[in-house]
Design an enzyme around this catalytic site. Structure first.
Site, PDB file in Angstrom:
ATOM      1  N   LYS A   1       0.857  -1.187   0.000  1.00  0.00           N
ATOM      2  CA  LYS A   1       0.000   0.000   0.000  1.00  0.00           C
ATOM      3  C   LYS A   1       0.892   1.236   0.000  1.00  0.00           C
ATOM      4  CE  LYS A   1      -3.120   2.695   3.035  1.00  0.00           C
ATOM      5  NZ  LYS A   1      -3.972   2.733   4.246  1.00  0.00           N
TER       6      LYS A   1
ATOM      7  N   LYS B   1     -10.143  13.039   7.811  1.00  0.00           N
ATOM      8  CA  LYS B   1      -9.650  12.738   9.151  1.00  0.00           C
ATOM      9  C   LYS B   1      -9.624  14.024   9.970  1.00  0.00           C
ATOM     10  CE  LYS B   1      -6.423   8.970   7.980  1.00  0.00           C
ATOM     11  NZ  LYS B   1      -7.060   7.891   8.745  1.00  0.00           N
TER      12      LYS B   1
ATOM     13  N   ASP C   1       1.728   6.635   5.289  1.00  0.00           N
ATOM     14  CA  ASP C   1       0.747   5.632   4.889  1.00  0.00           C
ATOM     15  C   ASP C   1       1.192   4.865   3.637  1.00  0.00           C
ATOM     16  OD1 ASP C   1      -1.597   4.364   5.584  1.00  0.00           O
ATOM     17  OD2 ASP C   1      -2.883   5.688   4.405  1.00  0.00           O
TER      18      ASP C   1
ATOM     19  N   ASP D   1     -12.097   7.040   3.791  1.00  0.00           N
ATOM     20  CA  ASP D   1     -10.870   6.855   4.566  1.00  0.00           C
ATOM     21  C   ASP D   1     -10.460   5.375   4.637  1.00  0.00           C
ATOM     22  OD1 ASP D   1      -8.681   7.600   6.025  1.00  0.00           O
ATOM     23  OD2 ASP D   1      -9.777   7.907   7.920  1.00  0.00           O
TER      24      ASP D   1
ATOM     25  N   GLU E   1      -9.356   3.559   2.363  1.00  0.00           N
ATOM     26  CA  GLU E   1      -8.884   3.611   0.978  1.00  0.00           C
ATOM     27  C   GLU E   1      -7.809   2.582   0.673  1.00  0.00           C
ATOM     28  OE1 GLU E   1      -7.568   5.301   3.348  1.00  0.00           O
ATOM     29  OE2 GLU E   1      -5.443   5.039   2.920  1.00  0.00           O
TER      30      GLU E   1
ATOM     31  N   ARG F   1      -7.519  -0.548   1.320  1.00  0.00           N
ATOM     32  CA  ARG F   1      -8.020  -1.821   0.798  1.00  0.00           C
ATOM     33  C   ARG F   1      -8.444  -1.702  -0.660  1.00  0.00           C
ATOM     34  NH1 ARG F   1     -12.350  -2.064   5.557  1.00  0.00           N
ATOM     35  NH2 ARG F   1     -10.628  -0.898   6.493  1.00  0.00           N
TER      36      ARG F   1
END
Ligand code: BES
Ligand code: MN
Ligand code: ZN
Length: 499
Positions: A263, A275, A286, A345, A347, A349
């Site tokens: 990811k 968020k 992330d 949020d 996202e 996956r």
């Protein structure tokens, strides 16, 4: 940090001289030698200290008489039987931290393995160096003031051992892994205005010089192929989404590769499901899964691992603008399955779904392992000491657990189970992207499983708690970005998948 291996000499005359004792103040031969050369400075100091030889304890003698060195450093190795590679890495890191904060620029480690421990001297030297190199990292490229306060001072490390060639052999592999870890840290530490998807892809392309084959798919190509889920995440961003494919073909025979999928959300604002401010901080990290995959591929190529491996990373930015996906949208993924997006949020996956489909279809891998900073819930469950692992294969899961114990990058298995599937049932599409308030890491994994082909061996690592660290630093990790996963995956390959 410059690292070299050499035979021991009678006396060390520059920098710091580091010698060892095991538990019970049992001085090693080199420590006895250093003690004599300094007219008994170590034994005198021992009398006035609480040093017992426990692992990582340090006793420092400054400017010892009769020697040219700035200091003698005695380090504890603990109980000989308990000493292993991982323990030596931590010790190497602890020594480095101490010397570095003292402003020392060069050191000689003369650390013999005590009788009764399983590791050999040459290998031990390489593990000490590995810990030193990981601890010697720093990320200071954005400081323009007070650099001296922050930068590393220790830049030359000599490890003396009678087993030079064994040490060098072991170091070749570990040095490559360190390269991978440091690259992964750099990528995680970079701010998101600098490291956006196209820039991430550019940095991966630069690794082609190591023999990695790198391809990049941009938005036009992904649109043509039907990456509806991944592109959906990126569509509220000014920055173009990328899929980066890395291949390393090092096996003696042709054969299906192993596959890693990461990811790579360069910044996760949450999208329209924005968020709150505090929760957005740190979301440059992330892309920690993609960083780990990239670092691992670098390590495999650098040490010329005898394996065929692919790394696929979905690199996007999750932002809210007028073109962004909405909660309630339905996306059609590359697999053909439709996804009702109820929270923008969730996202990661979506990105992984398409990257996983692409990887399985194109490469028919032996197994696929994905890494993602996927859920806050995994941090609630496991904190900062374990990543969560979800797998449809006991053997792969056990191998990951074992590699985790060996390297210190530990994983803890959590369940997959069809009974959770009802939590991601959508009213209008094939699946929805959130599962409700409970068991959030499991429903996320359960969602990913919808995109795993029948019979495919798969493990998902949720690394949200370990990809970066706030507060107190772990001994071998002196920066916010940890580079977590490179050591683990390299070890897994080394143990089980090289031909
Ligand atoms: N990137 C986050 C997960 C995360 C949270 C990583 C905190 C590290 C620290 C992910 O994209 C996310 O936002 N997940 C949501 C999912 C929820 C909306 C179902 C979460 O965990 O809150
Ligand atoms: Mn998110
Ligand atoms: Zn995210």
């Amino acid at each position: 940090m410059q690292i070299s291996f050499a035979a021991p000499s009678p006396k060390v005359q520059t920098g710091s001289w580091v010698v060892a004792a095991s538990e019970g103040k049992a001085l090693s031969p080199a420590a006895v030698k250093a003690d004599k050369a300094s007219g008994g400075a170590l034994t005198r100091a021992l009398k006035f200290s609480r040093f017992t030889g426990k692992s990582g304890q340090l006793l420092e003698v400054l400017a010892p008489e009769g020697l040219g060195v700035s200091r003698l450093l005695l380090v504890g190795l603990g109980k000989p039987a308990a000493l292993d590679g991982k323990g030596l890495e931590v010790i190497g890191a602890q020594i480095t931290a101490r010397l570095d904060s003292a402003g020392e620029t060069s050191a000689t480690f003369e650390i013999e393995v005590p009788k009764g421990s399983k590791i050999k001297n040459g290998e031990a030297a390489a593990h000490l160096a590995f810990g030193a190199r990981l601890r010697g990292y720093s990320f200071e490229k954005y400081r323009t003031r007070n650099l001296d306060e922050h930068k590393r001072h220790l830049n030359a490390l000599k490890l003396t051992t009678a087993e030079i060639s064994a040490a060098k052999r072991a170091w070749q592999g570990l040095d490559a892994v360190a390269d991978g870890v440091l690259l992964a840290r750099d990528l995680v530490n970079e701010p998101p205005n600098i490291l956006y998807p196209v820039e991430f892809a550019r940095r991966v392309k630069a690794l082609a010089k190591l023999g990695l084959k790198v391809e990049v798919l941009g938005e036009a190509e992904m649109k043509k192929q039907g990456f509806g889920a991944l592109l959906g995440v990126g569509q509220g961003s000014e920055r173009e989404s990328q899929l980066v494919v890395m291949q390393w073909n090092g096996a003696r025979k042709k054969g299906n590769p192993v596959a890693f999928v990461g990811k790579g959300v360069c910044f996760d604002s949450g999208g329209l499901s924005l968020k709150p401010g505090a929760g957005m901080m740190g979301m440059k990290g992330d892309m920690g899964g993609a960083a780990a995959v990239t670092g691992t591929m670098l390590a495999l190529a650098t040490r010329k691992a005898k394996v065929n491996a692919v790394g696929v990373i979905g690199v996007v930015e999750n932002m809210p603008d007028g073109g962004a996906i909405r909660p309630d949208d339905v996306l059609t993924s590359l697999s053909g399955q439709t996804i009702e997006v109820l929270n923008t949020d969730a996202e990661g996956r979506l990105v992984l779904a398409d990257a996983l489909t692409y990887t399985q279809r194109r490469f028919k891998p032996k197994f696929v392992i994905d890494l993602a900073t996927l859920t806050g819930a995994i941090v609630q469950a496991l904190g900062f000491e374990h990543a969560g692992v979800f797998s449809n294969d006991d053997k792969l899961s056990d191998r990951l657990a074992q590699a985790g114990r060996t390297t210190g990058e530990r994983v803890w298995r959590l369940p997959l189970d069809p009974a959770y599937d009802k939590m991601i049932r959508s009213k209008i599409a094939d699946v929805k992207n959130i599962g409700g308030a409970n068991s959030g890491s499991i429903t996320a994994a359960q969602f990913l499983k919808r995109f795993i082909d029948d019979g495919m061996v798969w493990a998902h690592l949720d690394i949200a708690g370990v990809a970066w660290q706030d507060g107190e630093h772990k001994p071998m990790i002196p920066s916010w970005g940890t580079g977590w996963g490179v050591k683990l995956l390299d070890r897994l390959i080394h143990e089980h998948y090289e031909s």
